[in-house]
Design a protein around this motif. Sequence first.
Motif, short mmCIF file in Angstrom:
data_model
loop_
_atom_site.label_atom_id
_atom_site.label_comp_id
_atom_site.label_asym_id
_atom_site.label_seq_id
_atom_site.Cartn_x
_atom_site.Cartn_y
_atom_site.Cartn_z
N PHE B 33 5.66 5.07 -1.61
CA PHE B 33 6.70 5.91 -1.04
C PHE B 33 6.89 7.33 -1.23
O PHE B 33 6.96 8.27 -0.60
N LEU B 43 3.93 16.98 6.93
CA LEU B 43 3.60 17.01 8.48
C LEU B 43 5.01 17.68 9.21
O LEU B 43 4.84 18.37 10.20
N LEU B 47 4.34 20.96 11.55
CA LEU B 47 4.87 21.17 12.72
C LEU B 47 6.01 22.28 12.88
O LEU B 47 5.94 22.83 13.99
N ARG B 180 16.98 20.59 14.84
CA ARG B 180 17.55 21.68 15.50
C ARG B 180 19.13 21.80 15.22
O ARG B 180 19.80 20.77 14.47
N VAL C 35 9.46 -2.08 7.40
CA VAL C 35 9.94 -0.81 7.10
C VAL C 35 8.97 0.31 7.32
O VAL C 35 9.10 1.24 8.14
N HIS C 36 7.70 0.34 6.84
CA HIS C 36 6.84 1.02 7.02
C HIS C 36 6.33 1.52 8.43
O HIS C 36 6.16 2.37 8.90
N GLU C 40 6.81 4.45 10.99
CA GLU C 40 5.65 5.17 11.45
C GLU C 40 5.85 5.32 13.02
O GLU C 40 5.39 6.08 13.60
N ILE C 43 8.13 8.05 13.83
CA ILE C 43 7.40 9.22 13.92
C ILE C 43 6.55 9.49 15.01
O ILE C 43 6.51 10.68 15.64
N ARG C 47 6.93 12.23 17.79
CA ARG C 47 5.86 13.15 17.57
C ARG C 47 5.24 13.44 19.32
O ARG C 47 4.72 14.45 19.54
N LEU C 50 7.44 15.85 20.84
CA LEU C 50 7.11 17.00 20.55
C LEU C 50 5.84 17.63 20.94
O LEU C 50 5.92 18.86 21.27
N ARG C 96 14.36 13.86 23.87
CA ARG C 96 14.40 14.84 23.41
C ARG C 96 14.95 16.11 24.17
O ARG C 96 14.23 15.78 25.53
#
Lengths: 143, 180, 334
Positions: B33, B43, B47, B180, C35-36, C40, C43, C47, C50, C96
């Motif tokens: 973790f 990351l 970014l 933001r 959870v992992h 991911e 993200i 991502r 973005l 977004r």
Amino acid sequence: MKRAQSEVVGLLVIVVILIFMGVIYLGFANLAGNGSLSSQRAGMETENALNALVRVNLEEYDGKTVQDLVVECANRIDCDTLGYALNEVYGAILRPGTDFSFWAKMEEEEIYSVGVCSIGVVSSYVFVRDGNYYELRLRLCNE
Amino acid sequence: MIKNRRSQVHVSETILVLFVVIVILMLGVVVYFKFSVEKNKDLAEELSEEQATIMLAKAVGLQELSCDGTGCIDTAKFLPFKRVLGEDFDMYRRIFGRKKITITEIYPVPHDSAIDVECDVIKYIQMEYPENCGKWTIYDYNPENELGAKISTIVSLYYPEFDEYRVGRLEIEHYGDIRR
Amino acid sequence: MIKSKKGNTHLLFKWIFGVIAGAIILAFFIKFSYVHLSGESLIEGNRILLTVDNKLDAFGVKEGTDVFDLKGEFNLGFDCGVLSSGTPESNNFFERKTDKIIFTQPKINERYFSVWTKKWEAPYGVSTFYYLKDKNSVILFVGPSSSSEDFVNFVGRIPSNMGIQAVDTTQFNPGDFVSTARQSSKFTVVYFGNPTYDWSTLKSQYGNFGDLEVVVVNLNEHIAEVYDTYGNKEDVFYFGDEMLYGLIFSGSKFSCTKEIAMNRFNLLTRIHLEKVGRIMSKENRPVCVDLLNEARKMLENYQFALTKTELYDLLEKVGRQNLQLEREDCPTVY
């Protein structure tokens, strides 16, 4: 009890080897860096430095621009002033320790050149004056 | 009363092995973790730097600040922009994020008395303008007072009042992540 | 068969103990993986938004056209200043807000899509417009290609990779495009001039295949009628050719994006208005002060103009005033 002890030791050795391998993996996983953003900014800096240079009104030279000085140099009036102006401007605006190379061409013929660095992004700017085609090039040297 | 030592030792052994295995598992999970969090932090920073680099390129062309289509920045727009920013801050916060954007004049080299002096309305209306100041803070949003990383580029500054071009440095300080 | 006198109950206990402990450890690992993976996925989903936002930003620095490769199909949504990926019903839905003015179809599901950027000037630079289109969306121009130079010039400025098809009004036959409509998710027919086939007729030809929208443009009056998928009509006006291109690429979603564009126009007008006011205070030459003062008044009206007539009228006046300032060697508005 000896057999049990050797079993526990064996288990311990395996666990230690696994942890060791995990640490090595983590070490390599963190190595990859990203240089592309800084090289993009270097390219931007070169282009903007040339763009700013060609527009700026030179205080010490009656408000003339570098384009005016390049034309004077091409007409064999005076090239030294161009050199002084370049050094003065870039001495003030570039980061300390940054060298540059600058060329000026008129109709594909080189009329002025200063600086010797060969590694770095090149930016160019073209303009026409009195029917003649001029090209200015700037390279900011990579450190 | 201890009746069967061998079986008790056996049970203790099993419990001990399980305990050790669980401890090692927990250790592994914690390390993983931590690694995961660090990776995500990296990351986020990457970014953030990417966004700031794009903002650097974008800022020169931003219609609120730029001379129309000539690749320079119009200094006469700075104060109007700051006023509009105050009225529409949320919109610009979405555009710029957590950043500080400053423009500093670097050529002609400002007088010592003007270095780092913020150009505001009062400085603008004085006769000495623009020699009486050398810096504009266009945008500043750092609600959590984080430490930031700076990137900058050279820009051409145009003063329409005097029809004069000078040179400045546009600096963006970006803070940590891309929230933001 | 159990023959040994020792008894095997200890084995039973070991099994029970092992099964319970193993089940607990397995449950822990499953939860950990879940959870992992969720993290991911969170993200990754954000991502891509973005990345698209940043790519569009970087591309919008100059005018141009390109084909973007997302390296996957992400079910991108564009709705009035909001980018999204995934479907709202799923766990992989992310949104977004973007400051960019994007004219496009509501959804892009393809890996590749075309992008075209144009600066909107009215008359000073206001914003960069982004036009997006994938190959599943078909846009057909029906106009007087043999008799109208305006139409030909307007179409000629659209890059070929945006995949616009054009046919002359006299030669347009809806039946010729049935197979094209069958393969598309959205089919937009844009008439320049009087429509030869109305929405209902076209709906009967193409309506079963995908979304059909019809736009009827009047280039002289700068107005258009937009018919959405259900035949609802909306009368709109556009402010500049760049906005007309936006109408074509966004269809019934035009009004909301236009409002964003007009808010931005208002903002830029305020900046120019205040800039002129400040420059006036620094200007000594009476002729320049007078011209700047006139420009300031025009900009004040421009800031509050709402109708098409007012906007176009003031657009021309501000442009002429700026030229006048330039001729007199005064500081200009833009």
